[in-house]
Design an enzyme around this catalytic site. Structure first.
Site, PDB file in Angstrom:
ATOM      1  N   ALA A 127       0.856  -1.192   0.000  1.00  0.00           N
ATOM      2  CA  ALA A 127       0.000   0.000   0.000  1.00  0.00           C
ATOM      3  C   ALA A 127       0.885   1.232   0.000  1.00  0.00           C
ATOM      4  O   ALA A 127       2.100   1.143   0.205  1.00  0.00           O
ATOM      5  CB  ALA A 127      -0.890   0.015   1.245  1.00  0.00           C
ATOM      6  N   LYS A 128       0.312   2.365  -0.244  1.00  0.00           N
ATOM      7  CA  LYS A 128       1.065   3.627  -0.114  1.00  0.00           C
ATOM      8  C   LYS A 128       0.070   4.751   0.095  1.00  0.00           C
ATOM      9  O   LYS A 128      -1.094   4.653  -0.298  1.00  0.00           O
ATOM     10  CB  LYS A 128       1.876   3.890  -1.388  1.00  0.00           C
ATOM     11  CG  LYS A 128       3.023   4.859  -1.176  1.00  0.00           C
ATOM     12  CD  LYS A 128       4.210   4.176  -0.527  1.00  0.00           C
ATOM     13  CE  LYS A 128       5.362   5.117  -0.320  1.00  0.00           C
ATOM     14  NZ  LYS A 128       6.594   4.380   0.031  1.00  0.00           N
TER      15      LYS A 128
END
Ligand code: NAD
Length: 417
Positions: free
Chosen positions: A108-109
């Site tokens: 994720a980011k």
């Protein structure tokens, strides 16, 4: 099919690296569609109250790319150029990175499109708390775990943990990269730079070289760049140039990294370091050095300058610093490129140690953290090297091949695809 273009967006570029592997392993179309796309993307509006009482509206993103191997995991950056596309690209890189170093996370980011240098500390705190509260429905210690990235740090994580805790109760494992006093791990601050140097040491040993014979230039002198410089100098490399957003500094004899860190603390930058020469960021990339370490932002080596890179080894401490077209040019010129998903994976590896310590409510000493980090990084590097040697491909292709197949296996075993 993978198609190389010069004008790819960051997410198209990362997808290109994935596609080249999916082509070679003849991945079935359904798995390919799942792994190429993102699972969930949100954009949140953040009304930011400034100290003068005015309200400015900024936007934040969280992208969860793939969770087949565990909870989503990835940093949050504050930068004027943060965008949904860039966040997608960085989220996908996290999926491949966590798989490559074999920590039980997905990818994720997050990002907030804002210039944090224009904000006071109370404004940064309000921004961070508001962002966390707006994404709190999709994060959690077994859902999605945040960490620091560009322009965020241990203090940012402390505010995030506190904001999440107001809703869910004390939950240190919801973020990593926290201050040690709040459950952060010893060694996390240095971990990404330490991992960079561990992998580089392996690469040059395999090439029959030793650190004392090699010069190094580093772009970026934040968390990753400054720790890389410090630990590389300790290992014997001659760090001749470093830079930050304001410019660079160069010394043929080698920079005294400890003194430089002191100078940066005092002045806010590496420029005007006494006894060294000024240098601009573009020139740093093209210096006649043995090892070049981009450790700032993405896409700094492109088809516009790949021909002029003189280093024989490029270590991607930053995420996505080399475009696919430039990567191909460097490969054709015999330059060894150590890919981001391997080179900078030390950060997420120690984040995993931090998360396990939080869940077990037991802390490790720094020696144990650094020893386990070295074991994970060395194992990952050797697997990548052996795959590359066995199939005649470069290190990036090998790293993606290993990672992509691990994620595909997990997705199949779960019955997800
Ligand atoms: P940071 O905010 O601590 O430091 C960024 C550095 O880059 C600063 O020195 C800044 O001045 C410099 N910089 C910014 N714009 C620049 C420009 N245009 N030219 C030259 N220098 C510039 O960020 P960080 O955590 O050190 O992250 C750096 C890179 O490493 C990013 O690509 C990030 O995604 C990647 N990364 C970070 C971690 C981590 O644990 N922090 C882990 C893996 C990868």
């Amino acid at each position: 099919m993978a198609e190389l273009r010069d004008d790819m967006t960051p997410f198209e570029a990362v997808t290109y690296f994935f596609d080249t592997v999916a082509d070679v392993v003849e991945m079935d179309p359904a798995t390919r569609a799942v792994l190429a796309g993102t699972y969930r993307e949100i954009r949140v509006q953040i009304p930011l109250r400034r100290d003068d009482g005015s309200v400015e509206t900024v936007y934040g993103y969280r992208v969860q790319h793939n969770g087949a191997r565990g909870p989503y995991k990835g940093g949050v950056r504050y930068h004027p150029s943060a965008s949904l596309d860039e966040t997608r690209a960085l989220a996908a890189l996290m999926t491949w990175k966590t798989a490559l170093v074999d920590v039980p996370f997905g990818g994720a980011k997050g990002g907030i499109q804002v210039d944090p240098t224009t904000l006071s500390k109370p404004e940064l705190e309000r921004l961070t708390r508001r962002f966390m509260s707006q994404v709190s429905y999709i994060v959690g210690p077994h859902r999605d775990i945040m960490a620091p990235d560009v322009n965020t740090n241990a203090q940012t994580m402390a505010w995030m943990m506190d904001a999440y805790g107001q809703r869910a109760g004390h939950t240190p494992a919801v973020v990593t990269g926290k201050p040690v006093e709040l459950g952060g791990s010893l060694g996390r601050d240095a971990a990404t730079g330490r991992g960079v140097v561990i992998v580089l040491d392996e690469v040059i040993r395999d090439a029959g070289q030793s650190p004392g014979d090699l010069t190094m230039a580093i772009q970026g002198f934040g968390n990753v760049g400054s720790w890389t410089a410090r630990l590389a100098a300790e290992s014997g490399y001659r760090v001749v140039a470093v830079s930050d957003v304001k410019g660079g500094t160069f010394s043929e004899r080698g920079l005294d990294v400890e003194q430089l860190i002191g100078h940066q603390r005092q002045t806010g930058s590496v420029v005007e370091f006494p006894g060294a020469e000024p240098l601009d960021n573009a020139a740093l990339l093209e210096l006649d050095v043995d090892v070049l370490v981009p450790a700032a932002l993405g896409e700094v080596i492109t088809s516009a300058n790949a021909d002029r890179i003189r280093a024989r080894t490029v270590v991607e401490a930053a995420n996505h610093p080399v475009t696919p077209a430039a990567s191909q040019t460097l490969g054709e010129r015999g330059v060894t490129v150590v890919p981001d998903i391997l080179a900078n994976a030390g950060g997420v590896t120690v984040s995993y140690f931090e998360w396990t310590q939080n869940i077990q409510q037991f802390s490790w000493d720094e020696q144990r953290v650094n020893g386990e980090l070295a074991r994970h990084m060395t194992t990952a590097y050797r697997k990548v090297r052996d795959y590359a040697q066995g199939s005649g491909c470069d290190l990036r292709h090998a790293a993606f091949a290993i990672a992509v197949q691990r994620v595909a296996n997990a997705a199949h075993l779960r019955g997800y695809v």
